[in-house]
Design a protein around this motif. Structure first.
Motif, PDB file in Angstrom:
ATOM      1  N   ARG A   1       2.696   7.377  -6.825  1.00 27.96           N
ATOM      2  CA  ARG A   1       2.334   7.031  -5.444  1.00 27.96           C
ATOM      3  C   ARG A   1       1.338   5.889  -5.407  1.00 27.96           C
ATOM      4  N   ILE A   2       0.455   5.807  -6.424  1.00 26.72           N
ATOM      5  CA  ILE A   2      -0.483   4.689  -6.478  1.00 26.72           C
ATOM      6  C   ILE A   2       0.268   3.381  -6.614  1.00 26.72           C
ATOM      7  N   THR A   3       1.280   3.363  -7.470  1.00 25.59           N
ATOM      8  CA  THR A   3       2.042   2.125  -7.612  1.00 25.59           C
ATOM      9  C   THR A   3       2.859   1.856  -6.352  1.00 25.59           C
ATOM     10  N   ALA A   4       3.322   2.902  -5.665  1.00 20.93           N
ATOM     11  CA  ALA A   4       4.075   2.698  -4.421  1.00 20.93           C
ATOM     12  C   ALA A   4       3.194   2.014  -3.378  1.00 20.93           C
ATOM     13  N   LEU A   5       1.952   2.506  -3.216  1.00 26.57           N
ATOM     14  CA  LEU A   5       1.034   1.884  -2.256  1.00 26.57           C
ATOM     15  C   LEU A   5       0.737   0.443  -2.672  1.00 26.57           C
ATOM     16  N   SER A   6       0.492   0.235  -3.968  1.00 29.31           N
ATOM     17  CA  SER A   6       0.182  -1.106  -4.464  1.00 29.31           C
ATOM     18  C   SER A   6       1.345  -2.056  -4.220  1.00 29.31           C
ATOM     19  N   ASP A   7       2.572  -1.611  -4.548  1.00 33.04           N
ATOM     20  CA  ASP A   7       3.732  -2.481  -4.358  1.00 33.04           C
ATOM     21  C   ASP A   7       3.924  -2.824  -2.892  1.00 33.04           C
ATOM     22  N   GLY A   8       3.753  -1.823  -2.010  1.00 32.19           N
ATOM     23  CA  GLY A   8       3.877  -2.072  -0.580  1.00 32.19           C
ATOM     24  C   GLY A   8       2.871  -3.120  -0.130  1.00 32.19           C
ATOM     25  N   LEU A   9       1.619  -2.959  -0.571  1.00 30.53           N
ATOM     26  CA  LEU A   9       0.574  -3.892  -0.188  1.00 30.53           C
ATOM     27  C   LEU A   9       0.852  -5.295  -0.727  1.00 30.53           C
TER      28      LEU A   9
END
Lengths: 209, 209, 209, 209
Positions: free
Chosen positions: C14-22
């Protein structure tokens, strides 16, 4: 029970995908309140420094909003690690929560432009509602046994308590703003010692006797 | 059949990723219609309350749009839990659906700025098309055996029927708007009792004899 | 240790999901600085070419920002392939990193509009901070044994060193801008030979004796 | 080979996550070119219909852009189902591809505002570059054995050929625009019969003898 099947399941990955997307967008929209001014390019060198130094309120507001939204995301992230099932009610509670998150850019920009008591109240109220809805998602999941089994009942209650820290502090800041608006701006910093205290209580209550 | 291989498969995760991203953005763009006014900061305290209280139409419009788009997302989410395969036609139907979703911020903002019969018709029409395309994605998947096997044919038809509730109500609201625009605004609330009725029929038809 | 459980785990998805979205949003926001001018349509054919040819600074700025943010994403992507666990500190370091990334559209637009020494300094400083925070995420993970076991200590140190290339070059460019602003614009190109040199050292140090 | 390890791997999920996020944002940004006009609310009922009917060029442009970007996404989606490994070159090619995709909202808005030969050329050129870069990602992966093994060499070449359809048609449309701009607008429709022809050739070449 075939009835609830369509809104009930054990796959929460798409819910977190939508939530993460929404969080990422809200976090990024907050920067859009910084608008580049209309200065003739011949005067840019002399006038830009003054304009930039006048941005400190907006900048403080930006950091505050970003950090608070991020903290909410961390808690949301933490809670969903323990929520393993979902049903219709939890789904709708989460959507209400997302509604309140997606509203944030408006009071944030309003507060950045007009630092009045009213705009602070709106901003703090929005963040209070975000926190309350997130805690209610957790509280519902905990009481309806949608969480992992190894989570003790007492810990689940402590986590609910923790979720109330930020909303209570933001409500307090609205009361504070009627005395001093500057003091209200700094009230959210109370979240830090309260969180530390919570961790301390958490440790104490997890200790074997 | 090697022919369709490039557009056919059992992995629907990227399709849902694109859909979730698009939904998240559309949900967040709706807030951008709230524009901070240009009030001299000396008059902000006195003039902001009046300006804010005039926002109730925009606010109602915002909640309505957010909730309807969220409901569509919930249904989309539900349908895709039962769709396990995809082919070219379903892929294109889903993209047409996304096209109609991504169009939403425009009529939403138009309606928020000008509350006329024409803007309501545009808004309701857009939401009707979104609903019809989503239902057609499901209907196609159900008739082409792209869904899970345990799903009964009768249930699949009931779900198609359910997908038509929102489009029919929005079409109705356009007719209503020619009598009273205020009444048209509240017509979408009909979705709630109709959904409850659907759940009731669903339960009845799932009961063993 | 029950204490850190809520902020500690082995799931970094989920951390990478938020980072990728940002990252995706910041990469796309940069294009919004290109604003379509207000030319009467009768004069569009004659006046557009001149207007377009005046965009080369903005265009150079756009490519530079996009490429630098993309490079940071590549490194972030690489680092997270070796980070397999996370704890509270790493989570907050990553969020600070995202805060600095999400700030980027503002100095980028400012630089695109006013090409002064001050705006270059702001822009380069923002990119320096992004790079330092990303490197600190890695450095913390490496020293706290949150990374894969097969990663040698020496290689981990070399990767930290690599993460410092871009920040150092951007700091240098601020110094350069006091001599010549045009030269400062081209200073980031130094990253290319330094990266190649790093790969060369990396290969040398990985060679068995 | 330890050297390339940091940029090489078998996990392409984060690359597709970034790509999907970027596609979703670009698809949604295109709607932002529809700007709500400034009409006094007393005249909204009478003046809005005329304003809306003048939007047909923008609307055609919106549908065209959305459909073309979606088609590119479908092809990107298809190609990545066969790409199972990645290395440094493919990573950078994909990032260049994303750079060209993220640029799209600018020429799209420019074309929607000023329908001149120059803006069409810019728009078509951008879409040509997007197509060429995407095809080069595939071509590189195919020749470097980063794709699934069951993919025949002949099929891989056919897919490369297919990726060139859209770029060639858009280049052609620039030539056509020097004769008639209206004709140039409809040139992209050629993609449909050419794609159908490609499927026909594909079937023929997959047939056993």
């Amino acid at each position: 029970m075939d009835r609830l099947k369509t809104e009930q399941g054990e796959d929460v990955s798409r819910i977190t995908a939508l939530s993460d997307g929404l969080f990422a967008i809200v976090l990024t929209l907050v920067i859009l309140q910084f608008e580049v001014p209309n200065i003739p390019s011949s005067q840019a060198t002399t006038e830009l420094p003054a304009w930039l130094s006048g941005l400190y309120v907006l900048f403080f507001n930006y950091i505050l909003s970003f950090v608070v939204v991020e903290l909410y995301w961390v808690v949301h992230h933490t809670l969903f690690q323990h929520i393993v099932k979902h049903d219709r009610v939890r789904l709708y509670l989460n959507l209400l929560f997302l509604l309140s998150v997606s509203f944030l850019p408006f009071p944030t920009e309003l507060l950045g432009t007009y630092g009045t008591r009213l705009t602070w109240a709106l901003y703090a109220l929005n963040l209070t509602i975000v926190g309350l809805l997130m805690t209610s998602v957790w509280w519902y999941a905990a009481t309806q046994d949608l969480i992992t089994e190894e989570m003790h009942n007492r810990i689940a209650k402590l986590i609910t308590l923790r979720g109330l820290i930020a909303p209570v502090v933001f409500l307090l800041s609205i009361a504070v703003s009627s005395v001093s608006l500057t003091l209200a701006y700094f009230t959210p910093l109370l979240i830090v010692p309260l969180q530390i205290m919570w961790v301390w209580i958490h440790q104490l209550s997890s200790r074997p006797f």
